[in-house]
Design a protein around this motif. Structure first.
Motif, PDB file in Angstrom:
ATOM      1  N   UNK A 127       0.851  -1.195   0.000  1.00  0.00           N
ATOM      2  CA  UNK A 127       0.000   0.000   0.000  1.00  0.00           C
ATOM      3  C   UNK A 127       0.879   1.234   0.000  1.00  0.00           C
ATOM      4  N   UNK A 128       0.500   2.175  -0.864  1.00  0.00           N
ATOM      5  CA  UNK A 128       1.225   3.443  -0.933  1.00  0.00           C
ATOM      6  C   UNK A 128       0.419   4.485  -0.161  1.00  0.00           C
ATOM      7  N   UNK A 129       1.061   5.061   0.845  1.00  0.00           N
ATOM      8  CA  UNK A 129       0.391   6.022   1.727  1.00  0.00           C
ATOM      9  C   UNK A 129       1.078   7.376   1.574  1.00  0.00           C
ATOM     10  N   UNK A 130       0.558   8.201   0.700  1.00  0.00           N
ATOM     11  CA  UNK A 130       1.111   9.545   0.523  1.00  0.00           C
ATOM     12  C   UNK A 130       0.161  10.541   1.192  1.00  0.00           C
ATOM     13  N   UNK A 131       0.549  11.117   2.331  1.00  0.00           N
ATOM     14  CA  UNK A 131      -0.362  11.989   3.070  1.00  0.00           C
ATOM     15  C   UNK A 131      -0.788  13.234   2.295  1.00  0.00           C
ATOM     16  N   UNK A 132      -0.128  13.528   1.180  1.00  0.00           N
ATOM     17  CA  UNK A 132      -0.557  14.696   0.391  1.00  0.00           C
ATOM     18  C   UNK A 132      -1.962  14.520  -0.189  1.00  0.00           C
ATOM     19  N   UNK A 133      -2.452  13.280  -0.272  1.00  0.00           N
ATOM     20  CA  UNK A 133      -3.815  13.067  -0.793  1.00  0.00           C
ATOM     21  C   UNK A 133      -4.867  13.687   0.126  1.00  0.00           C
ATOM     22  N   UNK A 134      -4.500  13.888   1.395  1.00  0.00           N
ATOM     23  CA  UNK A 134      -5.465  14.433   2.365  1.00  0.00           C
ATOM     24  C   UNK A 134      -5.890  15.857   1.980  1.00  0.00           C
ATOM     25  N   UNK A 135      -4.992  16.572   1.283  1.00  0.00           N
ATOM     26  CA  UNK A 135      -5.246  17.988   0.956  1.00  0.00           C
ATOM     27  C   UNK A 135      -6.562  18.193   0.206  1.00  0.00           C
ATOM     28  N   UNK A 136      -6.975  17.210  -0.606  1.00  0.00           N
ATOM     29  CA  UNK A 136      -8.191  17.416  -1.405  1.00  0.00           C
ATOM     30  C   UNK A 136      -9.445  16.848  -0.742  1.00  0.00           C
ATOM     31  N   UNK A 137      -9.315  16.321   0.470  1.00  0.00           N
ATOM     32  CA  UNK A 137     -10.495  15.698   1.092  1.00  0.00           C
ATOM     33  C   UNK A 137     -11.474  16.748   1.606  1.00  0.00           C
ATOM     34  N   UNK A 138     -12.768  16.575   1.322  1.00  0.00           N
ATOM     35  CA  UNK A 138     -13.768  17.450   1.932  1.00  0.00           C
ATOM     36  C   UNK A 138     -13.831  17.209   3.447  1.00  0.00           C
ATOM     37  N   UNK A 139     -14.228  18.224   4.218  1.00  0.00           N
ATOM     38  CA  UNK A 139     -14.194  18.069   5.683  1.00  0.00           C
ATOM     39  C   UNK A 139     -15.080  16.911   6.147  1.00  0.00           C
ATOM     40  N   UNK A 140     -16.148  16.639   5.400  1.00  0.00           N
ATOM     41  CA  UNK A 140     -17.009  15.494   5.781  1.00  0.00           C
ATOM     42  C   UNK A 140     -16.210  14.187   5.802  1.00  0.00           C
ATOM     43  N   UNK A 141     -15.334  14.014   4.817  1.00  0.00           N
ATOM     44  CA  UNK A 141     -14.565  12.766   4.753  1.00  0.00           C
ATOM     45  C   UNK A 141     -13.423  12.755   5.765  1.00  0.00           C
ATOM     46  N   UNK A 142     -12.858  13.933   6.061  1.00  0.00           N
ATOM     47  CA  UNK A 142     -11.811  13.977   7.094  1.00  0.00           C
ATOM     48  C   UNK A 142     -12.427  13.588   8.438  1.00  0.00           C
ATOM     49  N   UNK A 143     -13.569  14.189   8.736  1.00  0.00           N
ATOM     50  CA  UNK A 143     -14.250  13.863  10.002  1.00  0.00           C
ATOM     51  C   UNK A 143     -14.564  12.368  10.052  1.00  0.00           C
ATOM     52  N   UNK A 144     -15.081  11.837   8.956  1.00  0.00           N
ATOM     53  CA  UNK A 144     -15.382  10.398   8.910  1.00  0.00           C
ATOM     54  C   UNK A 144     -14.130   9.574   9.197  1.00  0.00           C
ATOM     55  N   UNK A 145     -13.027   9.966   8.573  1.00  0.00           N
ATOM     56  CA  UNK A 145     -11.796   9.190   8.718  1.00  0.00           C
ATOM     57  C   UNK A 145     -11.296   9.199  10.149  1.00  0.00           C
ATOM     58  N   UNK A 146     -11.310  10.373  10.763  1.00  0.00           N
ATOM     59  CA  UNK A 146     -10.821  10.476  12.146  1.00  0.00           C
ATOM     60  C   UNK A 146     -11.705   9.642  13.076  1.00  0.00           C
ATOM     61  N   UNK A 147     -13.005   9.734  12.900  1.00  0.00           N
ATOM     62  CA  UNK A 147     -13.910   9.032  13.834  1.00  0.00           C
ATOM     63  C   UNK A 147     -13.919   7.519  13.568  1.00  0.00           C
ATOM     64  N   UNK A 148     -13.772   7.121  12.311  1.00  0.00           N
ATOM     65  CA  UNK A 148     -13.690   5.677  12.037  1.00  0.00           C
ATOM     66  C   UNK A 148     -12.432   5.103  12.704  1.00  0.00           C
ATOM     67  N   UNK A 149     -11.298   5.758  12.489  1.00  0.00           N
ATOM     68  CA  UNK A 149     -10.046   5.272  13.098  1.00  0.00           C
ATOM     69  C   UNK A 149     -10.160   5.274  14.625  1.00  0.00           C
ATOM     70  N   UNK A 150     -10.731   6.350  15.173  1.00  0.00           N
ATOM     71  CA  UNK A 150     -10.900   6.463  16.625  1.00  0.00           C
ATOM     72  C   UNK A 150     -11.714   5.266  17.145  1.00  0.00           C
ATOM     73  N   UNK A 151     -12.790   4.955  16.441  1.00  0.00           N
ATOM     74  CA  UNK A 151     -13.662   3.863  16.911  1.00  0.00           C
ATOM     75  C   UNK A 151     -12.997   2.502  16.716  1.00  0.00           C
TER      76      UNK A 151
END
Ligand code: NZQ
Ligand code: ZN
Length: 387
Positions: A172-196
């Motif tokens: 798996x290639x994990x380039x954190x620069x992809x985060x720059x284009x994420x809408x806030x809805x998906x960032x929030x989803x990602x943080x809460x999914x990982x948290x859970x």
């Protein structure tokens, strides 16, 4: 600590510019199916980077894997792979595209009706699978470094999971620069999914696994630290890279070693997505707090430890600290702009508890959670309290 065995074969390439290394990790003679979603990769430069890196390979594209990947869509890719004799799949996307590719990989050589892989939970007995790698575009699910997959079938309102040793990504290639284009809805989803994901493997009962507890608390603290920063500025590379690494570490198998795990929040949450199409992470935010309250006596010790170590709650009895920790969790979900009641997402919620209980009973799911304490009665209580 309980006994455990561990193997995770996925190679990670983490950081800026790593997409260019695709040639080093996909066998040279491969005929590659590049699978992606609705097109976000065409707007943020990821598609161009992938195609440039694949120069020289024979490439076939498959687009349109939707959020909560659909069985019918994935079966079209299965046909293309068979028809064109493709021997490597590259998933470029978030959890949905990666999970979709895992299913495609398993379904191509499967003899019989591929839905049975999910319905009859055949993941562990698969005899072969098409090799695949991933370019992650959304930190959230951990699918990039685990062997699980969740597939939806809207015509029967089902969302089912499967997993097995053959469906780890090769890389798996994990380039954190992809985060720059994420809408806030998906960032929030990602943080809460990982948290859970962390909470499912940590908020159980003490098992004398001190290091796993500290790993879990470290990931939770880091998500609390960077989650709001990524929301405020997705181009902040430092925060984005920590967010991405947290999401991978939250569900790559490390946290569950030697400890009991719960996963009932996910099982109930998947039904809310199947019934109402609510984003995966949001279903978890609806269910988790009430699950912890309903199972307080079982989970109190770990909840109090979580409260103390992650939120600095030192006052009150163990029960009071546990309850305060649940309140802090809800506050964090709200800070991340995630609502925590089912009625925030649908007006049609009144029968939800009985529908879910009926489905679980049909499947024989009568004792979920780390102690089997999430009975149909408890599921009903948790869901009703979440309205
Ligand atoms: O389809 P595109 O156009 O790419 O847009 C996607 C999609 O609409 C967009 N997106 C992704 N990367 C982007 C981007 N937009 C802009 N910039 C980027 N860099 O985000 C939307 C959501 O994508 P999706 O893949 O659905 O999100 P997520 O990663 O949260 O995956 C959710 C799915 O994973 C399953 C969930 O149930 C759900 O089906 N899970 C998988 C797990 C696993 N395999 O271990 C565990 C989880 O608990 C979860 O159940
Ligand atoms: Zn999840």
């Amino acid at each position: 600590m309980n006994n455990f065995e561990f193997q995770n074969p996925t190679q990670l390439l983490f950081g800026k510019g790593q997409i260019a290394k695709l040639k080093e990790v996909i066998p040279a003679s491969s005929k590659v199916l590049v699978a992606y979603g609705g097109g976000s990769i065409k707007h943020n430069g990821v598609y161009d980077q992938v195609m440039a890196a694949l120069n020289g390979y024979e490439v076939v594209e498959f687009s349109g894997i939707e959020a909560n990947p659909q069985y019918a869509t994935l079966m079209k890719a299965v046909e293309i792979i068979k028809e064109k004799a493709i021997d490597f799949i590259l998933a470029v996307g978030g959890g949905s595209v990666i999970d979709g590719v895992k299913f495609i990989s398993a379904a191509v050589p499967f003899e019989g009706e591929p839905w049975d892989i999910l319905e009859k939970n055949l993941g562990k007995s698969l005899k072969s699978a098409v090799p695949f790698g991933t370019v992650l575009t959304l930190p959230a699910t951990g699918s990039e470094m685990n062997s699980g997959s969740v597939i939806s079938r809207s015509e029967i309102k089902e969302k089912r999971a499967f997993g097995g040793p053959l469906i780890f990504p090769k890389f798996s290639i994990l380039d954190p620069e992809v985060v720059a284009s994420l809408p806030s809805r998906q960032i929030a989803n990602g943080v809460i999914d990982a948290f859970t994901h962390v909470m499912e493997q940590y908020i159980t009962y003490p098992a004398g696994a001190f290091l796993q507890d500290r790993f879990a608390e470290g990931i939770l603290q880091t998500l609390v630290q960077v989650g709001p920063k990524v929301m405020a500025d997705p181009k902040d590379y430092e925060s984005a890279s920590n967010f991405m690494w947290c999401a991978t570490m939250a569900l790559n198998g490390i946290l569950r070693l030697g400890v009991p795990t719960d996963w009932a929040t996910h099982m109930i949450g998947h039904e809310l997505t199947a019934l109402y199409g609510i984003d995966h992470a949001r279903t978890l935010a609806i269910i988790a707090p009430n699950l912890y309250r309903s199972l307080l006596s079982d989970k109190q010790e770990k909840l109090a430890q979580y409260g103390e170590r992650v939120w600095g709650i030192n006052e009150g009895s163990q029960e009071e600290r546990a309850l305060a920790a649940i309140d802090k969790t809800v506050e964090f979900f709200h800070l991340m702009e995630i609502q925590t009641n089912l009625s925030d997402y649908t007006d049609d919620y009144q029968d939800t508890a009985s529908i879910i209980v009926e489905r679980f009973e049909e499947r024989g799911w009568k004792k979920l959670g780390e102690k089997g304490a999430v009975t149909p009665e408890k599921v009903a209580e948790i869901v009703e309290n979440s309205y």
